[in-house]
Design an enzyme around this catalytic site. Structure first.
Site, PDB file in Angstrom:
ATOM      1  N   ASP A  15       0.873  -1.177   0.000  1.00 32.79           N
ATOM      2  CA  ASP A  15       0.000   0.000   0.000  1.00 32.79           C
ATOM      3  C   ASP A  15       0.906   1.222   0.000  1.00 32.79           C
ATOM      4  OD1 ASP A  15      -2.386  -1.453   0.114  1.00 32.79           O
ATOM      5  OD2 ASP A  15      -2.323  -1.565   2.300  1.00 32.79           O
ATOM      6  N   ASP A 134     -13.509  -3.645  -1.713  1.00 32.85           N
ATOM      7  CA  ASP A 134     -13.331  -3.333  -0.288  1.00 32.85           C
ATOM      8  C   ASP A 134     -14.710  -3.375   0.353  1.00 32.85           C
ATOM      9  OD1 ASP A 134     -10.633  -2.891  -0.777  1.00 32.85           O
ATOM     10  OD2 ASP A 134     -10.902  -0.734  -1.085  1.00 32.85           O
TER      11      ASP A 134
END
Length: 256
Positions: A15, A134
């Site tokens: 990330d 998500d």
């Protein structure tokens, strides 16, 4: 559908925010975890099967992905490499593939315009197109899909969206439980199994890995094709080789 005899993949995730690898809990309280190129090289040498690179603030900041960082990572590794963050057009995808990645991961852009999945799979092939979902649990049977790096709820439900994406041409699902992200409590096996069993394309489990057995559970009980993790690898809690040896001993086929 679960494909128990196929080799299972272990995928570290980078990330990236402001050019640095970060890791948080439930998408907040981000900590620095290093330089993306150095991290990528380490995972390439450590028996990772693939690498996923997500520019986590690109959509929120309404900017293109950090293409120069993608190029640097691609030049330094040999394993397959997926990139996501801020992808809104076929031109964005073309630029990323030209920069050296093997697959692209779409989330917010696909939610805002689902035809992007279909047009991208036709242009570049389904094997290039990963849909990132998500999701946050709402009740025993539904998980709400969130966009913009897990910040904005959408009208979409995760299982329905996964099935829709497969029909549109997505070649793979990257499924992240926001509730479990960074907690090290294990994957959301209920969500994972429901999505895996509802589609025929591979599903990557994401969010919650904190122990060796969590990966075993993801494969066996969640029917995942691949398991992704970040903090346990970034901060050296165990090595990928150690994880693969553990999985082999428990009968999970992995590449060594």
């Amino acid at each position: 559908m679960p494909q128990t005899m196929l080799t299972k993949r272990i995928i570290p995730c980078l990330d990236v925010q402001n050019g640095r690898v970060v890791k948080g809990v439930k998408f907040v309280n981000l900590m620095d975890a290093g330089d993306p190129v150095a991290c990528a090289q380490a995972y390439d040498a450590a028996m990772a099967d693939e690498l996923i690179f997500l520019d986590i603030s690109a959509s929120n900041e309404n900017r293109p992905i950090l293409i120069h960082v993608v190029e640097q990572v691609a030049e330094s590794i040999y394993i397959p490499f997926t990139v996501g963050g801020g992808i809104r057009s076929l031109e964005d995808i073309r630029e990323l593939l030209k920069a050296g990645c093997d697959k692209v991961s779409m989330n917010t852009g696909a939610i805002q315009d689902e035809s992007l999945i279909a047009s991208a799979s036709r242009r570049f092939g389904t094997q290039c197109i990963v849909l990132a979902i998500d999701a946050k649990k709402e009740d025993s049977n539904t998980w709400r899909v969130y966009s913009h790096g897990g910040q904005k709820p959408t009208p979409l439900e995760a299982i329905h969206w996964a099935k829709r994406a497969e029909k549109l041409g997505a070649g793979e699902i990257l499924l992240t439980s926001i509730d479990r992200d960074g907690t090290k409590d294990g994957y959301d096996l209920d969500l994972l199994k429901r999505v895996s069993d509802s589609v025929r394309i591979p599903v990557i489990a994401s969010g919650g890995a904190g122990a060796l057995e969590h990966f075993y559970d993801g494969f066996v009980h969640g029917h995942a094709d691949a398991c992704l993790a970040a903090s346990v690898f970034h901060f050296g809690e165990f090595r990928i080789a150690e994880l693969k040896n553990y999985l082999l001993r428990r009968g999970i086929p992995v590449r060594v």
